[in-house]
Design an enzyme around this catalytic site. Sequence first.
Site, short mmCIF file in Angstrom:
data_model
loop_
_atom_site.label_atom_id
_atom_site.label_comp_id
_atom_site.label_asym_id
_atom_site.label_seq_id
_atom_site.Cartn_x
_atom_site.Cartn_y
_atom_site.Cartn_z
N GLU A 40 0.88 -0.98 0.12
CA GLU A 40 0.07 0.01 0.22
C GLU A 40 0.59 1.38 -0.01
OE1 GLU A 40 -2.66 -0.41 3.32
OE2 GLU A 40 -3.77 -2.30 2.52
N GLU A 57 -6.22 -10.60 -1.50
CA GLU A 57 -7.00 -10.46 -0.33
C GLU A 57 -8.61 -10.39 -0.40
OE1 GLU A 57 -5.66 -7.24 2.41
OE2 GLU A 57 -3.37 -7.59 1.93
C1 XIL Z 1 -6.07 -6.41 8.33
C2 XIL Z 1 -6.53 -7.80 9.32
O1 XIL Z 1 -7.40 -8.58 8.71
C3 XIL Z 1 -6.99 -7.22 10.63
O2 XIL Z 1 -7.01 -8.23 11.36
C4 XIL Z 1 -6.33 -5.92 11.28
O3 XIL Z 1 -6.76 -5.54 12.60
C5 XIL Z 1 -5.87 -4.90 10.34
O4 XIL Z 1 -5.18 -5.53 9.00
N1 XIL Z 1 -4.96 -4.65 3.98
C6 XIL Z 1 -3.92 -5.67 4.06
C7 XIL Z 1 -3.97 -6.33 5.51
O5 XIL Z 1 -2.89 -5.70 3.65
O6 XIL Z 1 -3.12 -6.58 6.17
C8 XIL Z 1 -5.29 -5.79 6.32
O7 XIL Z 1 -5.58 -7.00 7.50
C9 XIL Z 1 -6.39 -5.61 5.40
C10 XIL Z 1 -6.33 -4.62 4.27
#
Ligand code: XIL
Length: 374
Positions: free
Chosen positions: A157, A262
Amino acid sequence: MRTTIFAIIVLAFGFPTDTYAQQQPTLKDAYKGCFLVGAALNPAQFSGEDPREEALVKSQFNTISPENVLKWEVVHPHPGTYDFSLADKYVEFGQLNHMFVIGHNLVWHSQVPQWVFEDENHNPVGRKVLLKRMRDHIHKVVGRYKGRIKGWDVVNEALNEDGTLRQSGWIKIIGDDYIEKAFRYAREADPQAQLYYNDYSLENEAKRKGALELVSKLKAKGVPITGVGLQDHVQMDWPTADQIDATITEFGKLGVKVMITELDVDVLPAATPSGTADASLSVASDPKLNPYPNGLPEPVQQELSKRYADLFGTYGKHCGLVSRVTFWGVTDKESWKNNWPVKGRTNYPLLFNRDAEPKPAFGSVIQAVPKSVS
Ligand code: XIL
């Protein structure tokens, strides 16, 4: 009585491995000729605490990602203190089950402790110090799992919605080249691992353009980047299949692997601007934003199935170029979407319900397997 007998069987022999989940065609088998299918795991699913979900993971997925256990704040909470207890279990679980194990992530603006950017008096450190901290961290973490973690989200990101570079703690102190440094350090630590740039909303035009430029520049400089991860935290109506299709094609033209890293589908009213998945955002709760606390109405369930069919129809057009599709979670019960960006909502973003049973959307994903590979 039946429950007691079942409990005795579970205690004596472990959770049965031929439950409903295994009797269906499984995701990993259905997509064998196309791409790997995976899920992000939390500790209960790989440390024996939740045998039902563990059985589901083993039956359905051939690649895993760590939802949180490899993030900086977990493995390296204090200067000089590393804690690999959960990460070690995660990697062992993946290896034992012959899964393609992903590392997530090395350099990100979120879930990184503030001390990383400061000296002992809480003043910002300089470029040299931060580069050394970054290199040490990457060497320690990547080096520990060298040859076992097969692919790393090296930088996560780094872009704003308009395609410019995000002004994170990393860029403010190091400068724009923090990205290429991170990739080079990761390559030093593991010459074989695949190295990825991972981000959300790359389907939106401005951000996609920024990411394409970033990746082209890195490749032109000989920076060792092997793939791009499209997070795909999507909504019912965003992004369109055409936007996803074009995004995959455009990155493919740069000669990098493309992964969906994701995936989840938010069925609740949007509480943030289209596309953002910035984990540091938070929106106040409001009953209007939580319309299905007691179950998903059938019409929405059907819409979700259709959305999943379209998504996999699009991914399936790019078998091979898309090397992996990973869901961000296993069942609706523990999805981060119940608590982000609004805390305490009841969301339904994945293929398995709160009882770890397949939802109608599971069937549509299986049905969507391209004819050429089925
Ligand atoms: C999220 C997790 O799912 C949560 O448990 C945590 O509190 C915050 O992060 N993008 C990403 C992930 O790259 O690492 C994130 O994961 C969601 C958004």
